[in-house]
Design a protein around this motif. Sequence first.
Motif, PDB file in Angstrom:
ATOM      1  N   ALA A 117     -69.455 -25.836  29.579  1.00  0.00           N
ATOM      2  CA  ALA A 117     -70.158 -24.523  30.214  1.00  0.00           C
ATOM      3  C   ALA A 117     -69.374 -23.298  30.659  1.00  0.00           C
ATOM      4  N   PHE A 118     -68.348 -23.512  31.228  1.00  0.00           N
ATOM      5  CA  PHE A 118     -67.496 -22.543  31.846  1.00  0.00           C
ATOM      6  C   PHE A 118     -66.966 -21.683  30.399  1.00  0.00           C
ATOM      7  N   GLN A 119     -66.618 -22.676  29.412  1.00  0.00           N
ATOM      8  CA  GLN A 119     -66.192 -21.916  28.002  1.00  0.00           C
ATOM      9  C   GLN A 119     -67.284 -21.260  27.635  1.00  0.00           C
ATOM     10  N   PHE A 120     -68.522 -21.754  27.379  1.00  0.00           N
ATOM     11  CA  PHE A 120     -69.573 -20.901  26.646  1.00  0.00           C
ATOM     12  C   PHE A 120     -69.938 -19.677  27.559  1.00  0.00           C
ATOM     13  N   LYS A 121     -69.864 -19.795  28.984  1.00  0.00           N
ATOM     14  CA  LYS A 121     -70.188 -18.552  29.665  1.00  0.00           C
ATOM     15  C   LYS A 121     -69.363 -17.461  29.699  1.00  0.00           C
ATOM     16  N   ASN A 122     -67.869 -17.790  29.410  1.00  0.00           N
ATOM     17  CA  ASN A 122     -66.770 -16.740  29.367  1.00  0.00           C
ATOM     18  C   ASN A 122     -67.139 -16.054  27.803  1.00  0.00           C
ATOM     19  N   ALA A 123     -67.598 -16.848  27.174  1.00  0.00           N
ATOM     20  CA  ALA A 123     -67.758 -16.203  25.623  1.00  0.00           C
ATOM     21  C   ALA A 123     -69.200 -15.526  25.676  1.00  0.00           C
ATOM     22  N   GLY A 124     -69.922 -15.371  26.643  1.00  0.00           N
ATOM     23  CA  GLY A 124     -71.167 -14.840  26.558  1.00  0.00           C
ATOM     24  C   GLY A 124     -72.376 -15.504  25.842  1.00  0.00           C
TER      25      GLY A 124
END
Length: 229
Positions: A178-185
């Motif tokens: 989720a952290f990765q997905f959030k960082n990528a928008g």
Amino acid sequence: MDGIGGLVAHEILSSFIESFKEKINEKLTSHRANSYFQMLIQEYQREREQKHDSANLNEALNNIVNNPKYSELFFETYRKVLFAASKDIGPRIIGLLVADITSNDRVTSEDDELIFILASNCSDSDMAAGYRYFCECSTSSDGVKYKLIREVMANALRNGRRIDTSQINLTREVGVWAFQFKNAGFLWEEDWPGETEIPQKTRKMLVFAGMCDRFFQLYQRALAASSAD
């Protein structure tokens, strides 16, 4: 070290570097590169067949590789593939998308760029976890995917002191993916009113961007191709 000792140390270092390049670096990068090129070529051929293009495949591929219009696209995506956190699925997703861009002779969009970033930054296990979570989401009337993280009470009391329970730690409460997905928008958090009449209640929601649909379509195709190999 000086003298014989220094020479031996240098030989050991050189031997280790060569061994590392042969056994570790080349093995891992070649696997990623093979996944990327295999998917790119398969998808490019599929697109051509759908358009009833009878031109020689090798000539067609050479034409796009030598086309200055796509030089930066190939350079940037290949670099992402070599350093991708994913060993297999990420490079395949990138290959699929590059084939779509080149076969349709279109400009790389902002969504394409974000998909390249996410496919490069996420491990195979992170993408799998994100896909499972995405499939469990509810869908709003306007097609937005969302899921409740938890319901919180604003200004709650703990040991007689007011505390803020509204902060969400995505990595701990949802997962590293989720952290990765959030960082990528690809997702974000929103505060929705509680379903009860208690005004202090707030629902912490995870909301997915529309481009997640496309990303996970590519993910499913890449996964199927990987399983078939």
